[in-house]
Design a protein around this motif. Sequence first.
Motif, PDB file in Angstrom:
ATOM      1  N   CYS A  14      37.320  42.174  48.275  1.00  0.00           N
ATOM      2  CA  CYS A  14      36.599  41.624  47.124  1.00  0.00           C
ATOM      3  C   CYS A  14      36.624  40.101  47.156  1.00  0.00           C
ATOM      4  CB  CYS A  14      37.221  42.125  45.818  1.00  0.00           C
ATOM      5  SG  CYS A  14      36.356  41.523  44.355  1.00  0.00           S
ATOM      6  N   HIS A  19      37.468  42.351  35.555  1.00  0.00           N
ATOM      7  CA  HIS A  19      37.338  42.614  36.984  1.00  0.00           C
ATOM      8  C   HIS A  19      38.573  43.354  37.518  1.00  0.00           C
ATOM      9  CE1 HIS A  19      35.531  40.906  40.919  1.00  0.00           C
ATOM     10  NE2 HIS A  19      36.062  42.089  41.106  1.00  0.00           N
ATOM     11  N   HIS A  73      38.976  47.184  39.132  1.00  0.00           N
ATOM     12  CA  HIS A  73      39.652  47.596  40.380  1.00  0.00           C
ATOM     13  C   HIS A  73      40.629  48.743  40.101  1.00  0.00           C
ATOM     14  CE1 HIS A  73      38.861  44.350  43.488  1.00  0.00           C
ATOM     15  NE2 HIS A  73      38.266  43.856  42.420  1.00  0.00           N
ATOM     16  N   HIS A 125      40.623  37.493  39.860  1.00  0.00           N
ATOM     17  CA  HIS A 125      41.425  38.527  39.187  1.00  0.00           C
ATOM     18  C   HIS A 125      42.618  37.898  38.513  1.00  0.00           C
ATOM     19  CE1 HIS A 125      39.460  39.855  42.883  1.00  0.00           C
ATOM     20  NE2 HIS A 125      39.124  40.930  42.187  1.00  0.00           N
TER      21      HIS A 125
HETATM   22 ZN   LIG Z   1      37.501  42.058  42.632  1.00  0.00          ZN
END
Ligand SMILES: [Zn+2]
Length: 394
Positions: free
Chosen positions: A195, A98, A102, A199
């Motif tokens: 989001c 993830h 980004h 992460h």
């Molecule tokens: Zn994210």
Amino acid sequence: MKKHSYPLYYDEPYRTTLETNVVSVEGSKVILKETIFYPEGGGQGGDRGTVNSCAVLDTVKGDDEAIIHMVRDPAFKTGDRVTLNLDWNRRFHFMKNHTAQHAASGILFNRFGIGTVSVHLGDEVMTIEVDRDEVADSVGLELQSLVNRAIVEGHPVASKTTSHKDAEALGLRRSIKVDGDVRLIHIDEVDTIACGGLHVSNTREIGLFLYQGQERIRGHARLIFIVGETAWDRILLNRTIVDQLGTLYSSPPSSLVETVAKAHEVAASEKALLDQVRSRLASVLLDLKLSQETGPLPVITWELEDDITLKDLGQAASRIAELALCAIQRLEDGKLAWLIVLTGDGAKKLDIAKHRSELLSSINGKGGGKAPIFQGVGEGDPAELFARFRDLLK
Ligand SMILES: [Zn+2]
């Protein structure tokens, strides 16, 4: 079901175990007072693990936003104290993928002006669908370098919640899809985006980022990547393959591509030479058969070995002025390939158009062709075909 399973994963994304109370159990659906399990969403699968010793097969969000643990045969009841254990390897895989996504989407936008339409985090690959129908592979490779540089440089990844108005004022690369306060994920010097996912805390934890090519979907290019241990495993596998090819071709890795290309060139020219030799061999073997024939119209029936091909024999036979030839060759799947060549009186005596089905029914055959060469496939005993061929020429 009551709205519960308060999420702890935002404040403690690295937490792997938790003791809490069971709020409700309905079949396999379990709601807890709090949870460290992230529910499916934003292109990422739901967490797995255990509640006590019972397997959590998935974690999903219910209609009322409650987080539901899908537990196989829950052996506990409402009010019980239970222990959650997270499948950390799987979760960490998603956190790395993830965060890499980004970084990649941020660099795609800032450096190349390419927007992200949708993303998917899979068990193996991570994909980014972009707002272009095609992306040059050189862009994919440059992106690979830039993301790996961000990994090595170790950029901190932080989250903060801000008002919708303040978030809008930042002019993010993607529109904000939630109402009310916005959770922003900021990768220092690389990307800022709204989001709700999980992460890693520093890009260094991503480990490695590899571009694997692209495919077309809904008129867009979808870029494919592998990340972290999956990427390392691929690199190590490729290294083993290169070593094995190096041994096979007696070449160091640095000149392996050149060596293999040369080997292909040599193989191609040797195949061309071999094709010529086979073609000549077909002529020679046909001449040998003809030398044993005494009548004005040589009638030859012939089951070929593998050293020559029906195609070569057909070409050689079509150059003979007077001939009636019927040849077969067995195929790898046990079927028969057949060839008939009729020249001179052969063509006059046997009208293929008229007798084709009568001839071919003996081997359940099909096929056709253009005078003087006819060919096709069939199955059964070639002797039947040869006998009918000779009968028709009497
Ligand atoms: Zn994210």
